[in-house]
Scaffold this motif. Sequence first.
Motif, PDB file in Angstrom:
ATOM      1  N   ASN A  80      31.939  35.560  17.454  1.00  0.00           N
ATOM      2  CA  ASN A  80      30.990  35.368  18.427  1.00  0.00           C
ATOM      3  C   ASN A  80      29.827  36.593  17.687  1.00  0.00           C
ATOM      4  OD1 ASN A  80      32.075  33.579  20.019  1.00  0.00           O
ATOM      5  ND2 ASN A  80      33.002  35.089  21.326  1.00  0.00           N
ATOM      6  N   LEU A  81      30.247  37.756  17.292  1.00  0.00           N
ATOM      7  CA  LEU A  81      29.317  38.681  16.853  1.00  0.00           C
ATOM      8  C   LEU A  81      28.443  38.354  15.708  1.00  0.00           C
ATOM      9  CD1 LEU A  81      29.099  41.515  17.797  1.00  0.00           C
ATOM     10  CD2 LEU A  81      30.304  42.329  15.771  1.00  0.00           C
ATOM     11  N   GLU A  82      28.971  37.152  14.982  1.00  0.00           N
ATOM     12  CA  GLU A  82      27.874  36.393  13.781  1.00  0.00           C
ATOM     13  C   GLU A  82      26.684  36.075  14.542  1.00  0.00           C
ATOM     14  OE1 GLU A  82      28.054  36.368  10.697  1.00  0.00           O
ATOM     15  OE2 GLU A  82      29.990  37.141  10.018  1.00  0.00           O
ATOM     16  N   ASP A  83      26.748  35.404  15.814  1.00  0.00           N
ATOM     17  CA  ASP A  83      25.555  34.955  16.143  1.00  0.00           C
ATOM     18  C   ASP A  83      24.685  36.079  16.892  1.00  0.00           C
ATOM     19  OD1 ASP A  83      26.311  32.261  15.929  1.00  0.00           O
ATOM     20  OD2 ASP A  83      27.270  32.064  17.540  1.00  0.00           O
ATOM     21  N   VAL A  84      25.254  37.154  17.460  1.00  0.00           N
ATOM     22  CA  VAL A  84      24.801  38.201  17.647  1.00  0.00           C
ATOM     23  C   VAL A  84      23.780  38.840  16.758  1.00  0.00           C
ATOM     24  CG1 VAL A  84      24.991  40.577  18.973  1.00  0.00           C
ATOM     25  CG2 VAL A  84      26.270  38.614  19.715  1.00  0.00           C
ATOM     26  N   ILE A  85      24.633  39.097  15.431  1.00  0.00           N
ATOM     27  CA  ILE A  85      23.941  39.852  14.491  1.00  0.00           C
ATOM     28  C   ILE A  85      22.582  39.001  13.982  1.00  0.00           C
ATOM     29  CG2 ILE A  85      24.064  40.470  12.001  1.00  0.00           C
ATOM     30  CD1 ILE A  85      26.983  40.956  12.614  1.00  0.00           C
ATOM     31  N   TYR A  86      22.771  37.683  13.766  1.00  0.00           N
ATOM     32  CA  TYR A  86      21.912  36.758  13.359  1.00  0.00           C
ATOM     33  C   TYR A  86      20.517  36.861  14.273  1.00  0.00           C
ATOM     34  CZ  TYR A  86      19.045  32.677  12.320  1.00  0.00           C
ATOM     35  OH  TYR A  86      18.340  31.593  11.971  1.00  0.00           O
ATOM     36  N   TYR A  87      20.979  36.821  15.647  1.00  0.00           N
ATOM     37  CA  TYR A  87      19.721  36.633  16.558  1.00  0.00           C
ATOM     38  C   TYR A  87      19.087  38.125  16.806  1.00  0.00           C
ATOM     39  CZ  TYR A  87      20.867  31.673  17.538  1.00  0.00           C
ATOM     40  OH  TYR A  87      20.995  30.366  17.541  1.00  0.00           O
ATOM     41  N   GLU A  88      19.875  38.982  16.942  1.00  0.00           N
ATOM     42  CA  GLU A  88      19.286  40.427  17.046  1.00  0.00           C
ATOM     43  C   GLU A  88      18.411  40.720  15.756  1.00  0.00           C
ATOM     44  OE1 GLU A  88      19.203  42.730  19.167  1.00  0.00           O
ATOM     45  OE2 GLU A  88      20.727  42.286  20.742  1.00  0.00           O
ATOM     46  N   ASN A  89      18.665  40.286  14.618  1.00  0.00           N
ATOM     47  CA  ASN A  89      17.713  40.575  13.519  1.00  0.00           C
ATOM     48  C   ASN A  89      16.739  39.586  13.489  1.00  0.00           C
ATOM     49  OD1 ASN A  89      19.658  42.358  12.136  1.00  0.00           O
ATOM     50  ND2 ASN A  89      20.671  40.688  10.896  1.00  0.00           N
ATOM     51  N   VAL A  90      16.933  38.401  14.094  1.00  0.00           N
ATOM     52  CA  VAL A  90      15.705  37.696  14.315  1.00  0.00           C
ATOM     53  C   VAL A  90      14.635  38.179  15.150  1.00  0.00           C
ATOM     54  CG1 VAL A  90      14.765  35.465  15.135  1.00  0.00           C
ATOM     55  CG2 VAL A  90      16.596  35.429  13.394  1.00  0.00           C
ATOM     56  N   ALA A  91      15.218  38.837  16.239  1.00  0.00           N
ATOM     57  CA  ALA A  91      14.331  39.594  17.332  1.00  0.00           C
ATOM     58  C   ALA A  91      13.706  40.522  16.762  1.00  0.00           C
ATOM     59  CB  ALA A  91      15.267  39.449  18.788  1.00  0.00           C
ATOM     60  N   HIS A  92      14.511  41.417  16.066  1.00  0.00           N
ATOM     61  CA  HIS A  92      14.053  42.661  15.627  1.00  0.00           C
ATOM     62  C   HIS A  92      12.822  42.568  14.610  1.00  0.00           C
ATOM     63  CE1 HIS A  92      13.966  46.883  14.222  1.00  0.00           C
ATOM     64  NE2 HIS A  92      14.000  46.181  13.160  1.00  0.00           N
ATOM     65  N   VAL A  93      13.101  41.483  13.702  1.00  0.00           N
ATOM     66  CA  VAL A  93      11.896  41.161  12.673  1.00  0.00           C
ATOM     67  C   VAL A  93      10.820  40.786  13.225  1.00  0.00           C
ATOM     68  CG1 VAL A  93      11.733  39.804  10.780  1.00  0.00           C
ATOM     69  CG2 VAL A  93      13.836  40.791  10.728  1.00  0.00           C
ATOM     70  N   ASN A  94      10.819  39.599  14.027  1.00  0.00           N
ATOM     71  CA  ASN A  94       9.799  39.111  14.753  1.00  0.00           C
ATOM     72  C   ASN A  94       9.009  39.950  15.561  1.00  0.00           C
ATOM     73  OD1 ASN A  94      10.895  37.162  13.328  1.00  0.00           O
ATOM     74  ND2 ASN A  94      10.491  35.515  15.012  1.00  0.00           N
ATOM     75  N   ASP A  95       9.882  40.814  16.272  1.00  0.00           N
ATOM     76  CA  ASP A  95       9.241  41.827  17.063  1.00  0.00           C
ATOM     77  C   ASP A  95       8.277  42.848  16.313  1.00  0.00           C
ATOM     78  OD1 ASP A  95       9.703  41.382  19.810  1.00  0.00           O
ATOM     79  OD2 ASP A  95      11.614  42.201  19.753  1.00  0.00           O
TER      80      ASP A  95
END
Length: 855
Positions: free
Chosen positions: A392-407
């Motif tokens: 489950n953490l794989e998805d968290v890492i992926y989406y957190e990175n997407v949110a961080h980069v795009n922010d």
Amino acid sequence: MKAPIKAILLITFSIVLVTSCSRKKDNFVSRNFHAVTAEFNALYNGYLALEQGRNALNESYADNYWDILPIERMQIQEEVVLPGQSKNENFNRAEEKAVKAIQKHSINIEGREKNPQIDEAYLLLGKARYFDQRFVPALAAFNNILNKYPTSDKINQVKIWREKANIRLENDEVAIKKLKRLLDEEELEDQDLADATSILAQAYLNTKSVDSAITQLEIAANATKNNDERGRYRFIQGQLYNKLGYKDSANIAFDKVIELNRKTPRIYMISAHIEKIKNFDYETEDKLALLEHLTELEENRENRPYLDKIYHQIGEYHLNNESDSLAIAYYNKSLRTNSQDKLLKAKNYQTLGDMSFDKSVYEIAGSYYDSTMANLVLNSKPYRIIKKKRDNLEDVIYYENVAHVNDSVLQLVNFSETERLEYFESFVEALKVKAEEEKERAEAAERNSNSGLVTANNVIGVQGPKSGLPNQAAAFYFYNPTTVGYGKNEFIKIWGDRALEDNWRWSNKTTSGSGNNNALDNDIVASASEEERFDPQFYISKIPSEEKAIDSISKERNFAYYQLGLIYKEKFKEYHLAKSKFQNLLNSNPEERLILPSKYNLYKIHELLDENDEASIAKNEIINSYPESRYATILNNPDLAGLKDENSPENVYESVYAMHENQEYAEVISKCETYINVFDGDPIVSKFELLKATATGRLFGYEAYKKAINYVAITFANTPEGKQAQKVESQILPKIASSDFVEETDDASTNFKVVYKFENAKSDKIEEFQKTLDSVLKNIKYYNLKTSVDVYKPNTTLVIIHGLKNAQVAKTFDQLLTKEDKRKVTEPYFAISSANYQIVQIHKNLDTYLSLSNN
């Protein structure tokens, strides 16, 4: 004359002695000779071997202090031992000595044993087999004593050992019954009483009768003269009291272990201290006194072998005291002791992982969870729990990175020109400092490399070719640890921590690295020339300016927020984190499709957090603003929430999948495209995309399928469907890539099909033809033939006859029909092998096959 007389007398005496010591004679000399010889020869050596084997067992056995200890320290091994084989040579030797004593010194006259040591030999035999984990033969040896030597002075010991074997064979109820009878009928004392009650306690533990086990352990601890056993029994008592929730009684038992001090193994005393500390009440008891106690345990030189456990417990103290930095330090100290306790290491790693997760440092949390799994038994329940959390953490890492980069990108987009220039000027300055440091490290590495080369050459000059190194050995990059370390650091700085696999440069391959490093920045810096790298305007030019690109970044960021909210809410039950993500989404001007589900999820989170006022506001807003939505329907009629919702994404997917099963591929593709737009933002979208890709492959062939699967694999990489698509892309597609036809022979293993082709035909006509064909096939003897209908292309349908093994028979299929049946079936057909039919369906190259077969 005297010498011959002495010789004659010696020979005569020897003959008399030998004949009088015969095992067939029942006399004083014979009985005592064989008893003494058996006791001080075979049995003495046998018990020595038995003791050596037991010591080896104890040394190799490691207790698991995270669970209730067994009464007896013996590791049961699962491997099967063949008859005549042994797991331990010492026990095999003890068994051989016991058998030798029985065979050479047994005096069995008229069914009665006259040698008083033979029962001891059988007892040794049973013990050797018991410790060698051959419990059925051991039971046979003990029963032999009970049957043949009922008056033996060892009879009570034998009964105890028999029940030990029964317990190992999982006959717990039988053992309890017979041990209770023994205790009632016999006045056992000292070690016999301790052995009987302790093994009875084990039987009670096996049958979940904890209270009875505690009572028997109390008797055993008082009766035994062995302090090792007393310390173990008291410690197990404490564990059992803890299991029942009686902490005060548990602490009294642990205190009795601590009072034994050096009289019992120190591991029991240390573990008793730790168990008492675990029972500490941080709300009411003196925390300062506890810290002093822990410090005393830490500083005691005798406790050095157990510092892994002590450091872990100090870490637990600081964690409970909300001193996170100290807790982390002590967990790491525990890990650095190179502990052999894998469960302890797993708990250290898991706690550190949980702490990192709570701080939203997901990459590091994932690494800790990986280490946790490495120290757990594969596929055990704790392993599966951590693995699920890690997945489950794989998805968290992926989406957190997407949110961080795009922010970060959107923040730069919203900066003024002045703010952008200031930001990148400071960024470039940091790059220059880093470049200068790298240059100094490189120069130092070169100096070390040259120094190493000189040293190596000097050594070679002295030692000559025997040194085994070529003259330029030290100049090779990988021979110098400094340059290797520098290279590793540079790689990680640019690319992050990448797995050793194909396509490692893909951006979605990053598994860890600094959460503060922007992947986009890394890629841009890596692609820049030397001049561009230190030019702020170069980076400013990379900021998106087109409205379409900015909207795309914003949508991707918003979708990441939505997915994070769902993951934190549904998978991790982290409701505060989920709440913040949904609130961030709603404050970021999201697309219409994400607003209503986000508000509904916020309403559910408010309910779960007992925030009733906020929940009421969210509920009323949904009902008033979206009265026609299914969310409003559920809120107005809560009883309907548990009923089947025909319009739910799951039920819609099931209906479309049923169409796919019915080969309605064109309709499936159309429906999938519709519902992908309708449910955009819902996790069900990846399922529709994969179903659409499968239907596309069935209808349009390999190339279309390859393209569709690649889209699913890249777009939904972190979903189960995306991972399934990646597996298809890497493992299945290469196997079916060839469109070359195979040679058709009359091999016994080759199946052939007869195919009728229909272009632009209505389903009614095809269905009627299949019924006619089925009726005709019933009249054909010697063949078990069946039909099916397969969609080939949007306007082409194939009716197939299965069950033919011969190419010639398939090609002349109409000759099997009667004249009357031939008039019923007039459609043209062709024959094809099953292998080539599969190729035709995959690559949609039927015309090519027909042209080849006609030549």
